[in-house]
Design a protein around this motif. Sequence first.
Motif, mmCIF file in Angstrom:
data_model
loop_
_atom_site.group_PDB
_atom_site.id
_atom_site.type_symbol
_atom_site.label_atom_id
_atom_site.label_comp_id
_atom_site.label_asym_id
_atom_site.label_seq_id
_atom_site.Cartn_x
_atom_site.Cartn_y
_atom_site.Cartn_z
ATOM 1 N N ALA B 250 81.722 -54.572 40.047
ATOM 2 C CA ALA B 250 82.780 -53.911 40.812
ATOM 3 C C ALA B 250 82.680 -52.386 40.818
ATOM 4 O O ALA B 250 83.646 -51.692 41.091
ATOM 5 C CB ALA B 250 84.152 -54.348 40.325
ATOM 6 N N GLN B 251 81.507 -51.865 40.489
ATOM 7 C CA GLN B 251 81.323 -50.419 40.554
ATOM 8 C C GLN B 251 80.239 -50.083 41.556
ATOM 9 O O GLN B 251 79.223 -50.772 41.628
ATOM 10 C CB GLN B 251 80.856 -49.884 39.211
ATOM 11 C CG GLN B 251 81.723 -50.302 38.085
ATOM 12 C CD GLN B 251 81.752 -49.251 37.005
ATOM 13 O OE1 GLN B 251 81.952 -48.071 37.277
ATOM 14 N NE2 GLN B 251 81.535 -49.673 35.793
ATOM 15 N N GLN B 252 80.476 -49.015 42.265
ATOM 16 C CA GLN B 252 79.466 -48.565 43.213
ATOM 17 C C GLN B 252 78.467 -47.669 42.490
ATOM 18 O O GLN B 252 78.849 -46.731 41.798
ATOM 19 C CB GLN B 252 80.136 -47.774 44.335
ATOM 20 C CG GLN B 252 79.127 -47.211 45.318
ATOM 21 C CD GLN B 252 79.785 -46.362 46.394
ATOM 22 O OE1 GLN B 252 80.991 -46.380 46.545
ATOM 23 N NE2 GLN B 252 78.974 -45.630 47.133
ATOM 24 N N LEU B 253 77.190 -47.985 42.620
ATOM 25 C CA LEU B 253 76.156 -47.168 42.001
ATOM 26 C C LEU B 253 75.273 -46.577 43.092
ATOM 27 O O LEU B 253 74.795 -47.302 43.961
ATOM 28 C CB LEU B 253 75.279 -48.008 41.068
ATOM 29 C CG LEU B 253 75.977 -48.828 39.990
ATOM 30 C CD1 LEU B 253 74.961 -49.581 39.156
ATOM 31 C CD2 LEU B 253 76.803 -47.921 39.099
ATOM 32 N N ASP B 254 75.084 -45.277 43.028
ATOM 33 C CA ASP B 254 74.204 -44.641 44.002
ATOM 34 C C ASP B 254 72.990 -44.096 43.291
ATOM 35 O O ASP B 254 73.107 -43.253 42.411
ATOM 36 C CB ASP B 254 74.941 -43.528 44.733
ATOM 37 C CG ASP B 254 75.997 -44.091 45.655
ATOM 38 O OD1 ASP B 254 75.606 -44.743 46.635
ATOM 39 O OD2 ASP B 254 77.194 -43.918 45.367
ATOM 40 N N ILE B 255 71.853 -44.603 43.654
ATOM 41 C CA ILE B 255 70.623 -44.071 43.090
ATOM 42 C C ILE B 255 69.727 -43.661 44.259
ATOM 43 O O ILE B 255 70.202 -43.423 45.351
ATOM 44 C CB ILE B 255 69.893 -45.084 42.190
ATOM 45 C CG1 ILE B 255 69.659 -46.388 42.938
ATOM 46 C CG2 ILE B 255 70.678 -45.321 40.931
ATOM 47 C CD1 ILE B 255 68.607 -47.261 42.339
ATOM 48 N N GLY B 256 68.477 -43.612 44.039
ATOM 49 C CA GLY B 256 67.505 -43.330 45.073
ATOM 50 C C GLY B 256 66.186 -43.496 44.378
ATOM 51 O O GLY B 256 66.146 -43.594 43.148
ATOM 52 N N VAL B 257 65.125 -43.536 45.147
ATOM 53 C CA VAL B 257 63.821 -43.593 44.491
ATOM 54 C C VAL B 257 62.887 -42.531 45.045
ATOM 55 O O VAL B 257 63.025 -42.101 46.193
ATOM 56 C CB VAL B 257 63.138 -44.977 44.639
ATOM 57 C CG1 VAL B 257 63.919 -46.056 43.927
ATOM 58 C CG2 VAL B 257 62.903 -45.337 46.096
ATOM 59 N N SER B 258 61.956 -42.109 44.200
ATOM 60 C CA SER B 258 60.862 -41.249 44.631
ATOM 61 C C SER B 258 59.607 -42.101 44.543
ATOM 62 O O SER B 258 59.483 -42.925 43.642
ATOM 63 C CB SER B 258 60.736 -40.046 43.712
ATOM 64 O OG SER B 258 61.957 -39.356 43.649
#
Lengths: 142, 566
Positions: B250-258
């Motif tokens: 129930a948590q929004q996680l924002d990541i990204g990748v290189s």
Amino acid sequence: MSEDLMRVVYVSQNTIEGDDECLTRQIEQILGSARRRNREVGITGALMFNRGLFAQVLEGPATAVEETFERIQCDLRHAEVVMVACEPIATRSFDQWSMAYVGNREQVPAVLLEMANTTGFDAHKIDADAVNDAIRTLLTDE
Amino acid sequence: MSQPQTACLPDTAGQANELDVSSFGGLTGFAVLDQNGCLVSANARLLELLDDRVRGSGKLDPFSLELHSHSAKELADALTGTDNANLQLDFSNGVRRYLQLGQLRASRRLLLISATHFEESSQADPELDALTGLGNRHRLQQTLSRLESDRTRLSAPHGSTLSNDAPAILLVDIDRFKQINDTLGYRIGDSLLKLVCSRLRRLTTESDPLLRIGGDEFLLVLHASDDAHNAIDLAERIVDLMSRPFLVEAQQLDIGVSIGIAFFDEQTPDSATLLQHADLALQQAKTRGRRQACIFQPSMAVDAQRRRALEIDMRRALALQQFRLVYQPQVDLRSGRLVGFEALLRWEHPVRGMVSPAEFIPIAEDTGEIRRIGAWVILQACLQASLWPDGLKVAVNVSPLQFDDGNLPEHIDTALQQSNLPPEQLEVEVTEGLLFQNPDAALAQLSRIRQMNVDIAMDDFGTGYASLSHLSRFPFTKVKIDQSFVRGAVDDRTQALVSCIISLGSSLGMRTLAEGVETSEQYRRLQESGCDAVQGYLISRPLEAGSVGNFVERCTRQIQGGDVAA
């Protein structure tokens, strides 16, 4: 079955290319599979499509919402996904709909119209409750 | 709960040599199926694990097992096909079972059902990552060797491989993963990794090896059939997909990748080099701001080598006494008097010659060497300044990294004691970067330094992100106006900005000093704006330590006749 209910509201941009017919076909397909799966896992909600934007409300048990959201996230038919709400809820707003649909139509709720017309598409400014309520209003009008 | 008993099965097991599993014990359910899915034999555990749903019909019918439709369909496919299968069965009531289907002779199939995952119950494969089920670092060597032997095999008859159909590897690194682990805990971190892995798998085919070679690093191999565009397109799709929000507990996680991409072309001698190339490209992607893919270029290897050599030389520079400090005079604008010097670090290498601080300081900060160098600078500056006539200040630049161990005030105190320099003659210059990296620790240490009566200057003001609130919150005694506001053609707006900084400084009780003053015109303008002090080539270039004495003497003589710069 006592798992807590949660709600996710997001907006995203349509990336489906092609004419209206193609678009309609794709959306029908999206709705078809969404409704089938949602019924199985206890998800209800609504999808709104207008002027290149999707807005969707998903509600149900947390695990099911997470799984469903993840599947939708991976769909390359949309992009620029912005989550406007992700929160626990006490009751469902769309308990009658495995996935209600509000499509291209003349009468667009102001909040969504504004969202579509805003250049630069700043979905962060959108109020989740407004989206939720706008779609609900359209549905009860029907 | 159910009694061990033979099920009411169709009596097709009459033939000789038929495998009879009905007496098999243990936690695994066993059955032999015929080509129609009928149970030829089964043990009690199997019936139990399927909740007796097959007892009546004696047939494994996917659609009467009360399975979720996706499981029913997968099972139906597995039963129709002839391949070995490994499935997860989800029942509508939430129960989950694991199933394996293997081929026996004479169109019989062996069915195994377990309440736990087969991989988990069997010995863990040391080459598999337990969390994601992907190959791990131990499998890396094998994967790379295969890539090498494939290349040898494929390129032999033709002589050359075109670089655009060479195999490629993608090194995918999750940005900010550590932060998620640190703030939300390992459980959420682990769930996120699984989702990342499944998103990666969604975009790739099973035949492309995918390994988890580090906590948050994945390696994807694309074989020779993929051309360069495929690899780049794929990398872009991965970057796009990973930038989309994740939902975990129930948590929004924002990541990204290189992503670093390297092609196994003719110029790449072996797979170890290939991996290095991908890593260099990955570093480049991170340097450029993350959330993007970079392709390896030979220049990256050249730069990296150069940097490495510089790094090694720099580690020796302190011991070999290749560093020295030079001193740039600072002059008071009202009295025209010399008030002090800024100590500047110089590195003169016997072969490289003078190495610019712009080149070596970032590397020293990266490697942590800056702490040793910084400590040397503070002590050296204090020792030399203690030999100057009374009242002349020395300003020393301090890197944000020198605040990391929390002991900067002690280091400064030690240097003051060793040199006997009065604390009020020392000024510490910090840059805006410090205020953002760890503001609380920085504030605490700066306050202690200020309590020692050492002055504190904010360097390069106006070039970064420091705001007015920073100026009032931190115990600065001086603001240094960056030379970009002083040099060259100064338009009205810049002039207004400079005046603003000056009056801001004075209203907060801070002195102002402008850097980079080169002409008397600039000197006069700053004087009129009410700036307190200046430094720059107009006054003097930085001086060697040995020339400071002469310079001070000359200034004292000149001052009797007027301004230093006049």
